[in-house]
Scaffold this motif. Structure first.
Motif, PDB file in Angstrom:
ATOM      1  N   ILE A  97      15.520   0.003  -4.469  1.00 33.14           N
ATOM      2  CA  ILE A  97      15.555   1.034  -3.431  1.00 33.14           C
ATOM      3  C   ILE A  97      15.192   2.397  -4.010  1.00 33.14           C
ATOM      4  O   ILE A  97      14.389   3.137  -3.434  1.00 33.14           O
ATOM      5  CB  ILE A  97      16.948   1.078  -2.774  1.00 33.14           C
ATOM      6  CG1 ILE A  97      17.206  -0.229  -2.002  1.00 33.14           C
ATOM      7  CG2 ILE A  97      17.085   2.288  -1.849  1.00 33.14           C
ATOM      8  CD1 ILE A  97      18.632  -0.392  -1.509  1.00 33.14           C
ATOM      9  N   THR A  98      15.758   2.714  -5.169  1.00 29.28           N
ATOM     10  CA  THR A  98      15.522   4.049  -5.733  1.00 29.28           C
ATOM     11  C   THR A  98      14.086   4.231  -6.201  1.00 29.28           C
ATOM     12  O   THR A  98      13.524   5.326  -6.061  1.00 29.28           O
ATOM     13  CB  THR A  98      16.491   4.324  -6.894  1.00 29.28           C
ATOM     14  OG1 THR A  98      16.312   3.343  -7.929  1.00 29.28           O
ATOM     15  CG2 THR A  98      17.935   4.286  -6.413  1.00 29.28           C
ATOM     16  N   THR A  99      13.474   3.176  -6.754  1.00 29.96           N
ATOM     17  CA  THR A  99      12.076   3.303  -7.179  1.00 29.96           C
ATOM     18  C   THR A  99      11.146   3.368  -5.969  1.00 29.96           C
ATOM     19  O   THR A  99      10.107   4.031  -6.014  1.00 29.96           O
ATOM     20  CB  THR A  99      11.666   2.155  -8.108  1.00 29.96           C
ATOM     21  OG1 THR A  99      11.987   0.890  -7.496  1.00 29.96           O
ATOM     22  CG2 THR A  99      12.354   2.253  -9.452  1.00 29.96           C
ATOM     23  N   PHE A 149       4.078  10.372  -3.927  1.00 35.87           N
ATOM     24  CA  PHE A 149       2.764  10.457  -3.270  1.00 35.87           C
ATOM     25  C   PHE A 149       2.756  11.481  -2.142  1.00 35.87           C
ATOM     26  O   PHE A 149       1.831  12.280  -2.022  1.00 35.87           O
ATOM     27  CB  PHE A 149       2.345   9.085  -2.733  1.00 35.87           C
ATOM     28  CG  PHE A 149       1.784   8.180  -3.782  1.00 35.87           C
ATOM     29  CD1 PHE A 149       0.440   8.217  -4.114  1.00 35.87           C
ATOM     30  CD2 PHE A 149       2.604   7.289  -4.459  1.00 35.87           C
ATOM     31  CE1 PHE A 149      -0.080   7.397  -5.086  1.00 35.87           C
ATOM     32  CE2 PHE A 149       2.097   6.458  -5.452  1.00 35.87           C
ATOM     33  CZ  PHE A 149       0.757   6.514  -5.768  1.00 35.87           C
ATOM     34  N   GLY A 150       3.766  11.450  -1.297  1.00 29.72           N
ATOM     35  CA  GLY A 150       3.775  12.337  -0.150  1.00 29.72           C
ATOM     36  C   GLY A 150       2.669  12.000   0.834  1.00 29.72           C
ATOM     37  O   GLY A 150       1.814  11.142   0.571  1.00 29.72           O
ATOM     38  N   THR A 151       2.658  12.669   1.965  1.00 27.16           N
ATOM     39  CA  THR A 151       1.661  12.379   2.998  1.00 27.16           C
ATOM     40  C   THR A 151       0.242  12.569   2.488  1.00 27.16           C
ATOM     41  O   THR A 151      -0.634  11.708   2.682  1.00 27.16           O
ATOM     42  CB  THR A 151       1.893  13.285   4.223  1.00 27.16           C
ATOM     43  OG1 THR A 151       3.195  13.047   4.749  1.00 27.16           O
ATOM     44  CG2 THR A 151       0.862  12.997   5.308  1.00 27.16           C
ATOM     45  N   ASP A 152      -0.018  13.678   1.798  1.00 24.43           N
ATOM     46  CA  ASP A 152      -1.380  13.965   1.332  1.00 24.43           C
ATOM     47  C   ASP A 152      -1.871  12.911   0.343  1.00 24.43           C
ATOM     48  O   ASP A 152      -3.039  12.498   0.396  1.00 24.43           O
ATOM     49  CB  ASP A 152      -1.436  15.346   0.677  1.00 24.43           C
ATOM     50  CG  ASP A 152      -1.261  16.468   1.689  1.00 24.43           C
ATOM     51  OD1 ASP A 152      -1.378  16.193   2.901  1.00 24.43           O
ATOM     52  OD2 ASP A 152      -1.001  17.610   1.266  1.00 24.43           O
ATOM     53  N   ALA A 178      11.549   6.963  -4.794  1.00 27.52           N
ATOM     54  CA  ALA A 178      10.868   7.882  -5.703  1.00 27.52           C
ATOM     55  C   ALA A 178       9.354   7.830  -5.521  1.00 27.52           C
ATOM     56  O   ALA A 178       8.667   8.858  -5.589  1.00 27.52           O
ATOM     57  CB  ALA A 178      11.238   7.554  -7.154  1.00 27.52           C
ATOM     58  N   THR A 179       8.810   6.625  -5.280  1.00 32.10           N
ATOM     59  CA  THR A 179       7.366   6.489  -5.090  1.00 32.10           C
ATOM     60  C   THR A 179       6.902   7.203  -3.829  1.00 32.10           C
ATOM     61  O   THR A 179       5.877   7.893  -3.826  1.00 32.10           O
ATOM     62  CB  THR A 179       6.967   5.007  -5.034  1.00 32.10           C
ATOM     63  OG1 THR A 179       7.383   4.349  -6.229  1.00 32.10           O
ATOM     64  CG2 THR A 179       5.459   4.848  -4.893  1.00 32.10           C
ATOM     65  N   LEU A 180       7.653   7.051  -2.750  1.00 34.04           N
ATOM     66  CA  LEU A 180       7.298   7.731  -1.503  1.00 34.04           C
ATOM     67  C   LEU A 180       7.268   9.249  -1.706  1.00 34.04           C
ATOM     68  O   LEU A 180       6.367   9.937  -1.217  1.00 34.04           O
ATOM     69  CB  LEU A 180       8.288   7.361  -0.400  1.00 34.04           C
ATOM     70  CG  LEU A 180       8.268   5.897   0.078  1.00 34.04           C
ATOM     71  CD1 LEU A 180       9.430   5.637   1.030  1.00 34.04           C
ATOM     72  CD2 LEU A 180       6.961   5.541   0.745  1.00 34.04           C
ATOM     73  N   TYR A 205       0.788  -1.231   0.000  1.00 34.09           N
ATOM     74  CA  TYR A 205       0.000   0.000   0.000  1.00 34.09           C
ATOM     75  C   TYR A 205       0.824   1.287   0.000  1.00 34.09           C
ATOM     76  O   TYR A 205       0.257   2.375   0.037  1.00 34.09           O
ATOM     77  CB  TYR A 205      -0.997  -0.023   1.150  1.00 34.09           C
ATOM     78  CG  TYR A 205      -2.078  -1.054   0.908  1.00 34.09           C
ATOM     79  CD1 TYR A 205      -3.102  -0.789   0.016  1.00 34.09           C
ATOM     80  CD2 TYR A 205      -2.037  -2.296   1.526  1.00 34.09           C
ATOM     81  CE1 TYR A 205      -4.090  -1.723  -0.235  1.00 34.09           C
ATOM     82  CE2 TYR A 205      -3.013  -3.250   1.281  1.00 34.09           C
ATOM     83  CZ  TYR A 205      -4.040  -2.967   0.397  1.00 34.09           C
ATOM     84  OH  TYR A 205      -5.007  -3.911   0.131  1.00 34.09           O
ATOM     85  N   ALA A 206       2.158   1.163  -0.078  1.00 32.04           N
ATOM     86  CA  ALA A 206       2.950   2.347  -0.402  1.00 32.04           C
ATOM     87  C   ALA A 206       3.136   2.434  -1.910  1.00 32.04           C
ATOM     88  O   ALA A 206       3.730   3.387  -2.414  1.00 32.04           O
ATOM     89  CB  ALA A 206       4.306   2.326   0.296  1.00 32.04           C
ATOM     90  N   PHE A 207       2.644   1.380  -2.625  1.00 36.66           N
ATOM     91  CA  PHE A 207       2.540   1.364  -4.088  1.00 36.66           C
ATOM     92  C   PHE A 207       3.881   1.341  -4.812  1.00 36.66           C
ATOM     93  O   PHE A 207       3.959   1.673  -5.993  1.00 36.66           O
ATOM     94  CB  PHE A 207       1.716   2.564  -4.589  1.00 36.66           C
ATOM     95  CG  PHE A 207       0.388   2.724  -3.911  1.00 36.66           C
ATOM     96  CD1 PHE A 207      -0.418   1.624  -3.650  1.00 36.66           C
ATOM     97  CD2 PHE A 207      -0.052   3.978  -3.523  1.00 36.66           C
ATOM     98  CE1 PHE A 207      -1.649   1.769  -3.019  1.00 36.66           C
ATOM     99  CE2 PHE A 207      -1.287   4.139  -2.890  1.00 36.66           C
ATOM    100  CZ  PHE A 207      -2.083   3.032  -2.640  1.00 36.66           C
TER     101      PHE A 207
END
Length: 553
Positions: free
Chosen positions: A388-390, A398-401, A393-395, A341-343
């Motif tokens: 690790i890098t992808t 998306f960011g918190t919002d 980058a995904t985190l 779910y962090a995608f």
């Protein structure tokens, strides 16, 4: 001394009387048989399994020595193996197989064409939200970003931190973000792994070694709920840890804390709990387990692999959740999958520890190797830096919002599905789902019939056992307009038909799955699973007598 000598003399005299008049070969045969029997009896009585399990295993081993029984079992094994192979043949029958390395390298267009052919295989349309779990998010813009990130870093390897220090920096940033989300402090640390299984393996190794060093435990045991992920069983097999399963309450599907406390011994190296568990999506009483950990000074690991990157955003998304993370003083480590779910792309996960001292026990270090001093933080030495890098980058993408909104969408869809399923006559819900998994069964008809009929409509559901059930792991793809409504409509229509003949047995592939639950010799079920995995590696060469050549036919 006489108290010892008298019984020994009596035993010696008795044994000598047994052998009076016996020929040498009699003496040798009786002695050898007695030693073998005593050796077997010792192994039987001192085995780690319970007496009941040992008795069952011995009974079935002896039963298979009967020729007629052995013949029937071998026949069934052959039947199962062929069924799995036929299923695989059917899926790939329209494609040719490479039977060796091509003499000349293929052109780019040819390789991409073959790739496309292989990717077209499969029965399910995951893009339209018809699959339970598996693919948790998809968006062309996100895919385009990650393609560029992967292209820039596919050759990197954080094992060589002097060559690729930037990748190591990004890993520490991923860990810092995750630690913050799970309410860690500046001492909280961890590593990025290749998936939930590796995260769990690392936690189990850490607590085995930590408790060996600090408490001198040489026969380690872990105490975990029956519903905890099977990766803990894998860890038990890999690291020689005895696993003690604790039953869950049949209504709430949460671990029974009283039985968990009873299972604790002087050899317990860790307690485990799920937040949430895979089968039912329910959450154990982590606060209660935390208190047990503090009471007995035993590390507590929280497996949050499935829903961890939903739970951390639930309160901000408007949903309450009981405490389960580093806010609880007894929680020592947490595993959470970023590739759910962090995608993030497969495979990435994080394992977190309350402080840096604990993480040292995860590492493996070799100091006397001729190749130099060697140390690695997790299972793998070389690691794919692009994973690790992808993830990183995904985190950032998306960011918190972004995650709060995604959590809100997924949980509202899950609640809608749960509420509607509770209204379907003939179905019941397992426990109270906490995040995104809704598990359901039936006391009226065989629930695998529902799964079979849903498959015909393109739906993929996860099957459960002990008791029989199915579940849907809701992903972001299920939040697309109309998907949840279609799922409920299809379930309602199928159940309506099943209720007309509730006694009818399940047919097709799931009939075997259902039958496996009632096979008393679980080692046979294990062999069947071996055959299923073998079928994944099936190649037509196995069916041919001639030697495979380098052709592509």
């Amino acid at each position: 001394m006489d108290l010892v000598k008298v019984p020994l003399n009596q035993a010696r005299i008795g044994i000598n009387q047994i052998f009076v008049g016996k020929e040498p070969w009699h003496i040798v045969t009786i002695t050898t048989s007695s030693v073998l029997l005593l050796s077997w009896l010792y192994r039987f009585l001192c085995d780690d399994d319970s007496l009941v399990e040992r008795g069952k295993r011995t009974f079935f081993d002896l039963l298979q020595l009967i020729p007629s029984v052995r013949k029937e079992i071998d026949s069934k094994k052959k039947e199962v193996l062929e069924a799995f192979r036929n299923d695989h043949r059917e899926r790939t029958k329209k494609l040719s197989y490479l039977r060796g390395l091509p003499k000349k390298g293929l052109k780019t267009e040819e390789i991409l064409s073959l790739l496309e052919e292989n990717l077209k295989l499969g029965d399910y349309n995951w893009r339209d939200g018809l699959v339970s779990g598996s693919v948790y998010y998809f968006d062309p813009k996100w895919q385009k970003l990650l393609t560029k990130v992967y292209e820039s870093t596919f050759f990197t390897n954080p094992l060589h931190c002097d060559v690729f220090p930037g990748v190591c920096k990004m890993e520490t940033e991923v860990i810092r973000m995750a630690a913050d989300l799970f309410h860690g402090d500046t001492e909280t640390c961890g590593t990025v792994t290749t998936g939930g299984t590796e995260s769990i393996l690392m936690a189990c190794k850490t607590w085995r070694d930590f408790m060996r060093k600090t408490k001198g435990i040489k026969k380690p045991e872990m105490v975990v709920p029956r519903t905890i992920h099977s990766a803990f069983d894998k860890a038990a097999q890999y690291f020689c840890i005895k696993i003690k399963y604790v039953p869950v309450d049949p209504i709430t599907c949460k671990v029974d804390l009283k039985l968990m406390e009873k299972a604790i011994t002087k050899n317990t190296v860790m307690l485990g709990g799920s937040a949430p568990n895979f089968p039912y999506g329910t959450m154990d009483d982590i606060e209660g387990i935390s208190k047990l950990g503090l009471k007995y000074n035993i590390p507590v690991h929280v497996d949050s692999c499935l829903g961890g990157f939903l739970t951390v955003f639930m309160e901000e998304a408007g949903y309450s959740i009981p405490p389960y993370d580093f806010k609880l003083p007894g929680v020592s480590s947490i595993s959470a999958d970023t590739h759910k779910y962090a995608f993030t792309p497969k495979g990435s996960s994080v394992v977190l520890y309350r402080n840096k001292e604990f993480r040292h026990y995860q590492y493996t270090v070799t100091t006397d190797w001729p190749g130099g001093v060697y140390g690695s933080p997790a299972v793998n030495g070389s690691r794919a830096g692009a994973n690790i890098t992808t993830c990183w980058a995904t985190l950032l993408y998306f960011g918190t919002d972004g995650y709060i909104q995604a959590t809100r969408d997924i949980l509202s869809t899950t609640k809608f599905i749960e509420e509607r399923l509770r209204q379907v006559e003939g179905l019941f819900i397992f426990g109270q789902p906490v995040t995104s998994v809704v598990a359901f069964g039936s006391k009226i008809f065989e629930i695998y019939r529902l799964a079979t009929d849903m498959k015909k409509l393109g739906w993929n559901l996860n099957t459960l056992q002990f008791p029989s059930g199915v579940h849907l792991a809701v992903t972001h793809l299920h939040t697309q307009p109309g998907v949840a409504e279609k799922f409920i409509s299809d379930v309602e229509n199928i159940v309506r038909e099943l209720m007309k003949k509730p006694e009818k047995p399940v047919e097709g592939g799931l009939a075997l799955y259902g039958a496996a639950q009632i096979v008393p010799d679980r080692s046979l079920v294990g062999e069947f699973i071996n055959y299923y995995i073998d079928a994944m590696y099936y190649h037509p060469c196995e069916d041919e007598e001639e030697k495979c050549n380098n052709s592509t036919t």
